[in-house]
Motif scaffolding. Sequence first.
Motif, PDB file in Angstrom:
ATOM      1  N   HIS A  85       0.644  -1.213  -0.002  1.00 43.21           N
ATOM      2  CA  HIS A  85      -0.129   0.205   0.123  1.00 43.21           C
ATOM      3  C   HIS A  85       0.889   1.033   0.068  1.00 43.21           C
ATOM      4  O   HIS A  85       0.691   2.151  -0.807  1.00 43.21           O
ATOM      5  CB  HIS A  85      -0.916   0.094   1.423  1.00 43.21           C
ATOM      6  CG  HIS A  85      -1.966   1.140   1.319  1.00 43.21           C
ATOM      7  ND1 HIS A  85      -2.637   1.299   0.563  1.00 43.21           N
ATOM      8  CD2 HIS A  85      -1.692   2.225   2.138  1.00 43.21           C
ATOM      9  CE1 HIS A  85      -3.516   2.680   1.012  1.00 43.21           C
ATOM     10  NE2 HIS A  85      -2.891   2.959   1.960  1.00 43.21           N
ATOM     11  N   GLN A  86       1.979   1.257   0.830  1.00 41.44           N
ATOM     12  CA  GLN A  86       2.725   2.337   0.882  1.00 41.44           C
ATOM     13  C   GLN A  86       3.457   2.620  -0.390  1.00 41.44           C
ATOM     14  O   GLN A  86       3.657   3.715  -0.680  1.00 41.44           O
ATOM     15  CB  GLN A  86       3.857   2.234   2.153  1.00 41.44           C
ATOM     16  CG  GLN A  86       3.218   2.382   3.385  1.00 41.44           C
ATOM     17  CD  GLN A  86       2.402   3.683   3.724  1.00 41.44           C
ATOM     18  OE1 GLN A  86       2.895   4.649   3.243  1.00 41.44           O
ATOM     19  NE2 GLN A  86       1.525   3.665   4.302  1.00 41.44           N
ATOM     20  N   ALA A  87       3.983   1.407  -1.111  1.00 45.99           N
ATOM     21  CA  ALA A  87       4.497   1.568  -2.283  1.00 45.99           C
ATOM     22  C   ALA A  87       3.458   2.163  -3.500  1.00 45.99           C
ATOM     23  O   ALA A  87       3.924   3.011  -4.116  1.00 45.99           O
ATOM     24  CB  ALA A  87       4.958   0.067  -2.708  1.00 45.99           C
ATOM     25  N   VAL A  88       2.413   1.721  -3.307  1.00 42.60           N
ATOM     26  CA  VAL A  88       1.339   2.375  -4.358  1.00 42.60           C
ATOM     27  C   VAL A  88       1.189   3.664  -3.906  1.00 42.60           C
ATOM     28  O   VAL A  88       1.223   4.599  -5.093  1.00 42.60           O
ATOM     29  CB  VAL A  88       0.107   1.396  -4.103  1.00 42.60           C
ATOM     30  CG1 VAL A  88      -1.042   2.127  -5.000  1.00 42.60           C
ATOM     31  CG2 VAL A  88       0.262   0.269  -4.818  1.00 42.60           C
ATOM     32  N   LEU A  89       1.059   4.211  -2.944  1.00 48.61           N
ATOM     33  CA  LEU A  89       0.761   5.541  -2.490  1.00 48.61           C
ATOM     34  C   LEU A  89       1.961   6.405  -3.099  1.00 48.61           C
ATOM     35  O   LEU A  89       1.943   7.488  -3.366  1.00 48.61           O
ATOM     36  CB  LEU A  89       0.832   5.895  -0.972  1.00 48.61           C
ATOM     37  CG  LEU A  89      -0.461   5.423  -0.553  1.00 48.61           C
ATOM     38  CD1 LEU A  89      -0.578   5.464   1.124  1.00 48.61           C
ATOM     39  CD2 LEU A  89      -1.735   5.904  -1.023  1.00 48.61           C
ATOM     40  N   ARG A  90       3.265   5.829  -2.673  1.00 51.17           N
ATOM     41  CA  ARG A  90       4.708   6.583  -3.302  1.00 51.17           C
ATOM     42  C   ARG A  90       4.564   6.633  -4.879  1.00 51.17           C
ATOM     43  O   ARG A  90       4.648   7.549  -5.318  1.00 51.17           O
ATOM     44  CB  ARG A  90       5.913   5.813  -2.770  1.00 51.17           C
ATOM     45  CG  ARG A  90       6.232   6.068  -1.415  1.00 51.17           C
ATOM     46  CD  ARG A  90       7.651   5.378  -1.110  1.00 51.17           C
ATOM     47  NE  ARG A  90       7.958   4.131  -1.224  1.00 51.17           N
ATOM     48  CZ  ARG A  90       7.560   3.300  -0.531  1.00 51.17           C
ATOM     49  NH1 ARG A  90       7.135   3.392   0.599  1.00 51.17           N
ATOM     50  NH2 ARG A  90       7.534   1.753  -1.073  1.00 51.17           N
ATOM     51  N   ASP A  91       4.037   5.616  -5.363  1.00 56.66           N
ATOM     52  CA  ASP A  91       3.944   5.594  -7.078  1.00 56.66           C
ATOM     53  C   ASP A  91       2.911   6.622  -7.410  1.00 56.66           C
ATOM     54  O   ASP A  91       3.215   7.230  -8.400  1.00 56.66           O
ATOM     55  CB  ASP A  91       3.731   4.202  -7.509  1.00 56.66           C
ATOM     56  CG  ASP A  91       4.948   3.232  -7.246  1.00 56.66           C
ATOM     57  OD1 ASP A  91       6.131   3.532  -7.097  1.00 56.66           O
ATOM     58  OD2 ASP A  91       4.550   1.884  -7.477  1.00 56.66           O
ATOM     59  N   LEU A  92       1.970   6.503  -6.936  1.00 55.91           N
ATOM     60  CA  LEU A  92       0.807   7.400  -7.083  1.00 55.91           C
ATOM     61  C   LEU A  92       1.329   9.033  -7.065  1.00 55.91           C
ATOM     62  O   LEU A  92       1.289   9.760  -7.811  1.00 55.91           O
ATOM     63  CB  LEU A  92      -0.401   7.234  -6.047  1.00 55.91           C
ATOM     64  CG  LEU A  92      -1.401   8.108  -6.337  1.00 55.91           C
ATOM     65  CD1 LEU A  92      -2.086   8.180  -7.718  1.00 55.91           C
ATOM     66  CD2 LEU A  92      -2.705   7.899  -5.210  1.00 55.91           C
ATOM     67  N   GLU A  93       2.092   9.160  -5.786  1.00 57.11           N
ATOM     68  CA  GLU A  93       2.508  10.502  -5.360  1.00 57.11           C
ATOM     69  C   GLU A  93       3.504  11.077  -6.779  1.00 57.11           C
ATOM     70  O   GLU A  93       3.571  11.985  -7.199  1.00 57.11           O
ATOM     71  CB  GLU A  93       3.183  10.651  -4.152  1.00 57.11           C
ATOM     72  CG  GLU A  93       3.483  12.126  -3.771  1.00 57.11           C
ATOM     73  CD  GLU A  93       2.396  12.950  -3.839  1.00 57.11           C
ATOM     74  OE1 GLU A  93       2.634  14.047  -4.081  1.00 57.11           O
ATOM     75  OE2 GLU A  93       1.179  12.383  -3.451  1.00 57.11           O
ATOM     76  N   GLN A  94       4.406   9.827  -7.010  1.00 52.12           N
ATOM     77  CA  GLN A  94       5.394  10.212  -8.148  1.00 52.12           C
ATOM     78  C   GLN A  94       4.778  10.576  -9.345  1.00 52.12           C
ATOM     79  O   GLN A  94       5.135  11.460 -10.139  1.00 52.12           O
ATOM     80  CB  GLN A  94       6.383   9.052  -8.290  1.00 52.12           C
ATOM     81  CG  GLN A  94       7.399   9.117  -9.243  1.00 52.12           C
ATOM     82  CD  GLN A  94       8.452   7.843  -9.635  1.00 52.12           C
ATOM     83  OE1 GLN A  94       8.303   6.977  -8.446  1.00 52.12           O
ATOM     84  NE2 GLN A  94       9.336   8.079 -10.372  1.00 52.12           N
ATOM     85  N   LEU A  95       3.546   9.735  -9.627  1.00 57.10           N
ATOM     86  CA  LEU A  95       2.785  10.159 -10.696  1.00 57.10           C
ATOM     87  C   LEU A  95       2.243  11.418 -10.869  1.00 57.10           C
ATOM     88  O   LEU A  95       2.221  12.089 -11.959  1.00 57.10           O
ATOM     89  CB  LEU A  95       1.975   8.872 -11.099  1.00 57.10           C
ATOM     90  CG  LEU A  95       2.419   7.445 -11.507  1.00 57.10           C
ATOM     91  CD1 LEU A  95       1.066   6.488 -11.609  1.00 57.10           C
ATOM     92  CD2 LEU A  95       2.816   7.393 -12.908  1.00 57.10           C
ATOM     93  N   ARG A  96       1.646  11.689  -9.790  1.00 57.00           N
ATOM     94  CA  ARG A  96       0.938  13.202  -9.749  1.00 57.00           C
ATOM     95  C   ARG A  96       2.226  14.368  -9.976  1.00 57.00           C
ATOM     96  O   ARG A  96       1.988  15.066 -10.665  1.00 57.00           O
ATOM     97  CB  ARG A  96       0.302  13.389  -8.378  1.00 57.00           C
ATOM     98  CG  ARG A  96      -0.648  12.640  -8.170  1.00 57.00           C
ATOM     99  CD  ARG A  96      -1.472  12.813  -7.006  1.00 57.00           C
ATOM    100  NE  ARG A  96      -2.637  12.178  -6.760  1.00 57.00           N
ATOM    101  CZ  ARG A  96      -3.327  11.828  -5.606  1.00 57.00           C
ATOM    102  NH1 ARG A  96      -2.636  12.100  -4.448  1.00 57.00           N
ATOM    103  NH2 ARG A  96      -4.581  11.045  -5.499  1.00 57.00           N
TER     104      ARG A  96
END
Length: 142
Positions: A85-96
């Motif tokens: 979940h934390q990895a997905v949140l980091r990926d999402l933040e990076q994509l944003r």
Amino acid sequence: QVAEKRAREEAERKHAEVLQDRDKIAADMRQLQSDKDSEQRAKQEMERKHDAAMKQMELANADQTKLKMDKDSEVQTRLDMEAKHQAVLRDLEQLRAEKDQIAAEHNSLKMEHQRLEAERNRLHASHAEASRGQEEAIGRLR
């Protein structure tokens, strides 16, 4: 004869007592054997119950171990899921962040495009004016 009779009676009485004592000893021996057999059966029953209790305890320990393993596995699964979940949140933040950067670059290119269009229009107008001026000059020369 009386003495003989008394002696015989005494002997028969003693013989009867001996037989009675022997019967009592035999009965006591049978009772002792019965008690010994009962004690042996009770001991075997206690051993059987002890063995059954030990098996129950082993099963309970095995169940407890399995429950602990299941709980540990569940905790590990939760930790793994939280890490994902934390990895997905980091990926999402990076994509944003990348999206914001792309939007900024797009705006910059759009402004550059508008500036170039304005420059082209100015050059076009300047060229048209120069062409008119040249045509007028050629017309005057003629």
